[in-house]
Design a protein around this motif. Structure first.
Motif, PDB file in Angstrom:
ATOM      1  N   PHE A  34       0.829  -1.207   0.000  1.00 46.02           N
ATOM      2  CA  PHE A  34       0.000   0.000   0.000  1.00 46.02           C
ATOM      3  C   PHE A  34       0.872   1.271   0.000  1.00 46.02           C
ATOM      4  CE2 PHE A  34      -2.787  -3.268   1.678  1.00 46.02           C
ATOM      5  CZ  PHE A  34      -3.987  -3.014   1.038  1.00 46.02           C
ATOM      6  N   ILE A  35       1.944   1.249  -0.787  1.00 43.75           N
ATOM      7  CA  ILE A  35       2.831   2.415  -0.851  1.00 43.75           C
ATOM      8  C   ILE A  35       2.121   3.545  -1.580  1.00 43.75           C
ATOM      9  CG2 ILE A  35       5.029   3.306  -1.716  1.00 43.75           C
ATOM     10  CD1 ILE A  35       6.138   0.490  -1.518  1.00 43.75           C
ATOM     11  N   PRO A  36       2.015   4.733  -0.970  1.00 43.87           N
ATOM     12  CA  PRO A  36       1.346   5.859  -1.646  1.00 43.87           C
ATOM     13  C   PRO A  36       2.092   6.252  -2.921  1.00 43.87           C
ATOM     14  CG  PRO A  36       1.631   6.295   0.709  1.00 43.87           C
ATOM     15  CD  PRO A  36       2.434   5.066   0.395  1.00 43.87           C
ATOM     16  N   SER A  37       1.336   6.686  -3.927  1.00 46.50           N
ATOM     17  CA  SER A  37       1.949   7.108  -5.188  1.00 46.50           C
ATOM     18  C   SER A  37       2.890   8.280  -4.994  1.00 46.50           C
ATOM     19  CB  SER A  37       0.852   7.474  -6.200  1.00 46.50           C
ATOM     20  OG  SER A  37       0.045   6.359  -6.498  1.00 46.50           O
ATOM     21  N   SER A 190       7.300   1.921   6.959  1.00 47.94           N
ATOM     22  CA  SER A 190       7.207   1.014   8.101  1.00 47.94           C
ATOM     23  C   SER A 190       5.800   0.999   8.684  1.00 47.94           C
ATOM     24  CB  SER A 190       8.211   1.423   9.184  1.00 47.94           C
ATOM     25  OG  SER A 190       9.526   1.382   8.700  1.00 47.94           O
ATOM     26  N   GLY A 191       5.131   2.159   8.634  1.00 47.10           N
ATOM     27  CA  GLY A 191       3.762   2.207   9.128  1.00 47.10           C
ATOM     28  C   GLY A 191       2.866   1.246   8.376  1.00 47.10           C
ATOM     29  N   ILE A 192       3.043   1.212   7.042  1.00 43.96           N
ATOM     30  CA  ILE A 192       2.245   0.290   6.237  1.00 43.96           C
ATOM     31  C   ILE A 192       2.681  -1.152   6.473  1.00 43.96           C
ATOM     32  CG2 ILE A 192       1.723  -0.412   3.875  1.00 43.96           C
ATOM     33  CD1 ILE A 192       0.256   2.084   4.661  1.00 43.96           C
ATOM     34  N   VAL A 193       4.000  -1.402   6.380  1.00 48.67           N
ATOM     35  CA  VAL A 193       4.508  -2.777   6.510  1.00 48.67           C
ATOM     36  C   VAL A 193       4.205  -3.338   7.903  1.00 48.67           C
ATOM     37  CG1 VAL A 193       6.573  -4.212   6.511  1.00 48.67           C
ATOM     38  CG2 VAL A 193       6.295  -2.436   4.780  1.00 48.67           C
TER      39      VAL A 193
END
Length: 478
Positions: A34-37, A190-193
């Motif tokens: 979910f990495i932001p564009s 890291s927040g997403i992962v």
């Protein structure tokens, strides 16, 4: 610098955004994480800049790209200026369009969330400052203000890190901005992962309320798209475009909020210069964006009092904020100095690891004891926000509570209303470095430690033991 150069620099940012979105749609790993564009676009801008392409070209004996890579010095100069301007628009609209709740309702719904969020935020200061005093200063020779970088980069994010550039420069720590931007990138990723890993752990161990093992985001959702049957308008036409374009109207409201904040800051700085500037200066070094948030609160108060026709649309404000934040992130990452990070790689890794261990550890060990109900859903939103930005927290919340059936969304929103004026780019964040410079690191550490102990005690001894009361029905967000 010519107007054409400024215009071309802005157009190039648009191209970067478009290319980044195409990569986001096609790249499976970016979808899974979910990495932001905007992060992808910032990475692209960094790759074609002087610190990557310029250095690679230098290895082959070509020095013509050393100053700006494939870009031009004018583009780099424009991009370096944009974050400090756009962050004021982002912060001015944080509370605009949202009805300000009564203190009693906000405390009842969001009290536990505020205690937990304040524990996490103040803990980032406490552990960061202790790290700076005990290790970063004696071993690496960094100033004590390096201890504020965890909160600035993690809780504040790219916008706050970029907006603090002038403050870092004024106090002789210019590399602090690059370290903060690097930490912000680590924090978002890291927040997403970590967030997705914690959600998987929560689902497997039965700690989540709504999400079950068989729940999985669709391919379209992973690509960052919205399924056709679930699409909605990006904003409501509350005024007739023949009189004024609705987007223009809402931009005008944000502009008024920023101008009110600027006038307030100028006034406070003038009073400070007349009364106590000879002893110490605090507001002379405070950037505009946290005061612009106060301007936004004032504008929102006027809207609630006089906007009988309800012409202010929160979705339109959010679109303007989102656009500003996307441009800000790409411009900030595109001008990030990898040299400064490489020169301070040891402190950078220590700060990143300390921030990650504390924030994730607070969720695992404290959230269930401080949040009386739906602790996983409430806490995961705070983890995402405290590591990255508010949108990261909301992404994780929507993953774990896709239909927003728990009170976590409402509690998180109220908590942000209380916390945003102070932490994550608010007055505490803006004033931390001037306080260290004028009074010494001990004063800031003592204040943050007292706040940390107080918030932790409130969560563990009061909110965590409070019986779960029947809440008002929660309406899912649109």
């Amino acid at each position: 610098m010519s107007p054409n150069a400024i215009g071309f620099a802005l157009l190039l940012l648009g191209v970067m955004m478009l290319v980044a979105k195409i990569i986001r749609v096609k790249w499976r790993l970016a979808q899974k994480l979910f990495i932001p564009s905007s992060i992808i676009g910032g990475a692209l801008a960094l790759l074609v800049g002087p610190d990557v392409f310029g250095r690679i070209a230098g290895l082959f004996g070509t020095d013509r790209f050393a100053e700006s890579g494939l870009l031009t010095p004018e583009i780099i100069e424009v991009w370096k200026t944009l974050p400090g301007l756009l962050i004021s628009l982002v912060f001015a609209g944080l509370l605009m369009g949202h009805k300000l709740p009564s203190p009693r309702k906000a405390f009842r719904v969001a009290g536990p969330q505020i205690a937990f969020g304040m524990t996490v935020a103040s803990g980032q200061y406490v552990f960061g400052l202790l790290l700076a005093i005990l290790v970063l200063g004696p071993v690496f020779g960094l100033p004590a203000m390096a201890g504020t970088l965890i909160e600035i980069g993690f809780e504040g994010g790219h916008g706050t890190a970029a907006g603090m550039a002038g403050t870092f420069e004024e106090f002789g720590f210019p590399e602090g901005q690059d370290l903060a931007l690097g930490l912000a990138t680590v924090g978002v990723l890291s927040g997403i992962v970590c967030g997705i890993a914690l959600i998987n752990w929560g689902v497997r161990t039965g700690k989540t309320t709504e999400l079950r093992v068989d729940a999985e985001p669709s391919v379209v959702e992973r690509a960052g798209l919205v399924e056709k049957e679930r699409r909605r308008s990006a904003g409501t036409l509350t005024v007739n475009p023949s009189s004024i374009e609705p987007l223009t109207l809402h931009f005008g409201l944000l502009a008024v909020a920023v101008l009110i904040g600027w006038l307030m800051l100028e006034g406070i700085q003038w009073v400070e210069s007349k009364l106590w500037a000879d002893s110490f200066e605090l507001f002379a070094h405070v950037p505009l964006f946290p005061i612009a948030m106060i301007g936004g609160i004032i504008v929102q108060g006027l809207i609630q009092a006089f906007d009988r026709e309800e012409i202010v649309d929160v979705q339109m404000i959010e679109r303007l904020q989102g656009f500003s934040l996307d441009v800000l992130v790409i411009a900030a990452l595109g001008t990030l100095s990898l040299t400064a990070i490489a020169a301070n790689m040891g402190p950078f890794i220590l700060l990143a690891v300390t921030g990650l261990v504390w924030t994730a550890g607070a969720f695992i060990f404290l959230a269930r004891r401080m949040l009386p109900d739906f602790w996983f859903e409430r806490g995961i939103a705070d983890v995402g926000q405290a590591m990255g930005v508010t949108s990261t927290g909301l992404i994780l919340l929507r993953v774990v509570d896709p239909d927003l059936k728990t009170p976590a969304y409402q509690a998180f929103g109220y908590k942000q209303l209380i916390m945003e004026p102070f932490f994550g780019g608010g007055l505490v964040t803006a004033g931390a470095i001037p306080i260290i410079a004028n009074f010494g690191v001990g004063w800031l550490l003592a204040g943050m430690f007292a706040l940390f102990v107080g918030a932790l005690a409130a969560g563990l001894l009061y909110f965590g033991r409070r019986p779960v009361a029947a809440e008002e029905p929660v309406t899912a967000a649109p």
